[in-house]
Design a protein around this motif. Sequence first.
Motif, PDB file in Angstrom:
ATOM      1  N   GLU A  28       0.857  -1.250  -0.024  1.00 54.84           N
ATOM      2  CA  GLU A  28       0.176  -0.136  -0.110  1.00 54.84           C
ATOM      3  C   GLU A  28       0.764   1.410   0.088  1.00 54.84           C
ATOM      4  OE1 GLU A  28      -2.742  -0.042   3.204  1.00 54.84           O
ATOM      5  OE2 GLU A  28      -3.956  -2.013   2.487  1.00 54.84           O
ATOM      6  N   GLU A  29       2.060   1.198   0.562  1.00 53.08           N
ATOM      7  CA  GLU A  29       2.915   2.302   0.768  1.00 53.08           C
ATOM      8  C   GLU A  29       3.568   2.862  -0.421  1.00 53.08           C
ATOM      9  OE1 GLU A  29       5.121  -1.372   2.469  1.00 53.08           O
ATOM     10  OE2 GLU A  29       3.016  -0.326   2.563  1.00 53.08           O
ATOM     11  N   MET A  30       3.541   1.907  -1.413  1.00 63.92           N
ATOM     12  CA  MET A  30       3.992   2.134  -2.831  1.00 63.92           C
ATOM     13  C   MET A  30       3.620   3.200  -3.565  1.00 63.92           C
ATOM     14  SD  MET A  30       5.031  -0.870  -5.643  1.00 63.92           S
ATOM     15  CE  MET A  30       5.947  -0.509  -7.160  1.00 63.92           C
ATOM     16  N   TRP A  31       2.121   3.375  -3.326  1.00 67.74           N
ATOM     17  CA  TRP A  31       1.402   4.267  -4.156  1.00 67.74           C
ATOM     18  C   TRP A  31       0.774   5.095  -3.417  1.00 67.74           C
ATOM     19  CZ3 TRP A  31       1.422   4.347  -9.668  1.00 67.74           C
ATOM     20  CH2 TRP A  31       1.827   3.462 -10.112  1.00 67.74           C
ATOM     21  N   LEU A  42       3.272   7.194  -7.636  1.00 65.35           N
ATOM     22  CA  LEU A  42       4.383   6.297  -7.027  1.00 65.35           C
ATOM     23  C   LEU A  42       5.020   7.029  -6.048  1.00 65.35           C
ATOM     24  CD1 LEU A  42       6.642   4.537 -10.003  1.00 65.35           C
ATOM     25  CD2 LEU A  42       5.347   3.271  -8.052  1.00 65.35           C
ATOM     26  N   THR A  43       5.051   6.628  -4.741  1.00 64.55           N
ATOM     27  CA  THR A  43       5.592   7.185  -3.735  1.00 64.55           C
ATOM     28  C   THR A  43       7.129   7.764  -3.805  1.00 64.55           C
ATOM     29  OG1 THR A  43       4.418   5.840  -2.146  1.00 64.55           O
ATOM     30  CG2 THR A  43       5.894   7.165  -1.160  1.00 64.55           C
ATOM     31  N   THR A  44       7.810   6.863  -4.345  1.00 67.04           N
ATOM     32  CA  THR A  44       9.112   7.427  -4.889  1.00 67.04           C
ATOM     33  C   THR A  44       9.379   8.511  -5.594  1.00 67.04           C
ATOM     34  OG1 THR A  44       9.454   5.698  -6.595  1.00 67.04           O
ATOM     35  CG2 THR A  44      10.304   5.340  -4.486  1.00 67.04           C
ATOM     36  N   ASP A  45       8.309   8.735  -6.638  1.00 65.47           N
ATOM     37  CA  ASP A  45       8.508   9.795  -7.529  1.00 65.47           C
ATOM     38  C   ASP A  45       8.085  11.253  -6.891  1.00 65.47           C
ATOM     39  OD1 ASP A  45       9.029   8.264  -9.877  1.00 65.47           O
ATOM     40  OD2 ASP A  45       7.115   8.073 -10.507  1.00 65.47           O
ATOM     41  N   MET A  46       7.120  11.008  -5.767  1.00 66.40           N
ATOM     42  CA  MET A  46       6.699  12.071  -5.098  1.00 66.40           C
ATOM     43  C   MET A  46       7.624  12.561  -4.203  1.00 66.40           C
ATOM     44  SD  MET A  46       3.301  12.507  -2.503  1.00 66.40           S
ATOM     45  CE  MET A  46       4.323  11.726  -1.360  1.00 66.40           C
ATOM     46  N   GLU A  47       8.284  11.672  -3.526  1.00 66.54           N
ATOM     47  CA  GLU A  47       9.455  12.186  -2.482  1.00 66.54           C
ATOM     48  C   GLU A  47      10.490  12.963  -3.517  1.00 66.54           C
ATOM     49  OE1 GLU A  47      10.352   8.250  -0.619  1.00 66.54           O
ATOM     50  OE2 GLU A  47       8.853   8.358   0.529  1.00 66.54           O
ATOM     51  N   GLU A  48      10.768  12.323  -4.566  1.00 64.17           N
ATOM     52  CA  GLU A  48      11.943  12.998  -5.466  1.00 64.17           C
ATOM     53  C   GLU A  48      11.547  14.335  -5.650  1.00 64.17           C
ATOM     54  OE1 GLU A  48      12.623  10.359  -8.759  1.00 64.17           O
ATOM     55  OE2 GLU A  48      13.736   8.762  -7.386  1.00 64.17           O
ATOM     56  N   LEU A  50       9.737  16.501  -4.009  1.00 57.59           N
ATOM     57  CA  LEU A  50       9.747  17.186  -2.647  1.00 57.59           C
ATOM     58  C   LEU A  50       8.168  17.129  -2.394  1.00 57.59           C
ATOM     59  CD1 LEU A  50      11.884  20.560  -3.388  1.00 57.59           C
ATOM     60  CD2 LEU A  50      12.491  18.320  -2.328  1.00 57.59           C
ATOM     61  N   HIS A  51       7.794  16.113  -2.212  1.00 52.69           N
ATOM     62  CA  HIS A  51       6.471  15.658  -2.070  1.00 52.69           C
ATOM     63  C   HIS A  51       5.414  16.640  -2.536  1.00 52.69           C
ATOM     64  CE1 HIS A  51       7.649  12.848   1.403  1.00 52.69           C
ATOM     65  NE2 HIS A  51       8.774  13.645   1.367  1.00 52.69           N
ATOM     66  N   VAL A  52       5.652  16.925  -3.830  1.00 52.52           N
ATOM     67  CA  VAL A  52       4.563  17.787  -4.689  1.00 52.52           C
ATOM     68  C   VAL A  52       3.909  16.551  -5.848  1.00 52.52           C
ATOM     69  CG1 VAL A  52       4.381  19.816  -6.071  1.00 52.52           C
ATOM     70  CG2 VAL A  52       5.906  19.729  -4.024  1.00 52.52           C
ATOM     71  N   CYS A  53       2.856  16.686  -6.057  1.00 47.83           N
ATOM     72  CA  CYS A  53       2.042  15.882  -7.264  1.00 47.83           C
ATOM     73  C   CYS A  53       2.779  16.424  -8.447  1.00 47.83           C
ATOM     74  CB  CYS A  53       0.636  16.196  -6.867  1.00 47.83           C
ATOM     75  SG  CYS A  53      -0.173  15.330  -8.345  1.00 47.83           S
ATOM     76  N   THR A  54       3.063  15.380  -9.277  1.00 47.87           N
ATOM     77  CA  THR A  54       3.916  15.602 -10.458  1.00 47.87           C
ATOM     78  C   THR A  54       2.746  16.087 -11.458  1.00 47.87           C
ATOM     79  OG1 THR A  54       3.594  13.180 -11.033  1.00 47.87           O
ATOM     80  CG2 THR A  54       5.625  14.097  -9.939  1.00 47.87           C
ATOM     81  N   LYS A  55       1.488  15.866 -11.226  1.00 52.59           N
ATOM     82  CA  LYS A  55       0.400  16.103 -12.325  1.00 52.59           C
ATOM     83  C   LYS A  55      -0.423  17.648 -12.169  1.00 52.59           C
ATOM     84  CE  LYS A  55       0.823  12.056 -14.406  1.00 52.59           C
ATOM     85  NZ  LYS A  55       1.224  11.962 -15.805  1.00 52.59           N
ATOM     86  N   CYS A  56      -0.412  17.907 -10.848  1.00 51.89           N
ATOM     87  CA  CYS A  56      -1.330  19.145 -10.418  1.00 51.89           C
ATOM     88  C   CYS A  56      -0.637  20.091  -9.627  1.00 51.89           C
ATOM     89  CB  CYS A  56      -2.736  18.746 -10.045  1.00 51.89           C
ATOM     90  SG  CYS A  56      -2.721  18.022  -8.146  1.00 51.89           S
TER      91      CYS A  56
END
Length: 287
Positions: A28-31, A42-48, A50-56
Amino acid sequence: MDLFAFRKPKNELESDEGESKNVPFVPEEMWIKCPKCNTMLLTTDMEENLHVCTKCNHHFRMNGRDRVEMLADKDTFVEFDADLSSHNILDFPGYDEKLEKARKTGAKESVICGECKMNGIDAVLCVMDPTFMMGSMGVVTGEKITRAFEYATENAMPIVVCTAAGGARMQEGILSLMQMAKTSGAVKRHSDAGNLYITVLTDPTTGGVTASFAMEGDIILAEPDCLVAFAGPRVIEQTIRQKLPKDFQTSEFVLQKGFIDSVVSRNNLKSTLVKLLKLHGYSGEEA
């Protein structure tokens, strides 16, 4: 009549057991789902990012340690008063259990204070942590922030405070409310000495923190779409008996009303802070 007697039995390929064997296990923590655009990230993408959504560009809440790592130059942060922690000084029912649960997040208190370098510029940094009882301000939180301002005053240093708070901590009663005056006094002495104080409002900044040091900065920045308020919108609506605007109490709304100076995306936050420090005469070696 037993209706189940007419149900066609499943073969091995249709069985639940067979299905569970063919479905891969996804932790569950993967997404994580963005609450604004509903995109699965993806949690890793969001963390990279800076915890900002890559879409919006939705800004998720950050814990204190991640924010310190984001703002301070690598291996330069030296924490103040790391051993100070809250206790149930009023013997408030259930408070010990709440503190124990809060510490399981890895945070010791609702604020982290210390000195660091930001692109080589010496500064004091205080970061409130929403994962610890929603960043609420108790006696220890107020004491740590006050000591940080006093250190900055004694050493003629600028101070940056990132706020994230649900207000004063009700389990400490009037003692938590007293921190509003104590921190404000420390801010005034720091200002009287000619030093710079920059506030960064993050989601949420409310209650007694908003009513004290959060809104007393020489320069007040805020992250996009964060809640900036004293009382909640429902309380206000019940008091004035009027419907509030849809974007009421967002950082953009507060900016329009002149209470803050700029809304800055997290990706540009450190560079903006460094520019402001340099504009006010602070310098240091580039990191």
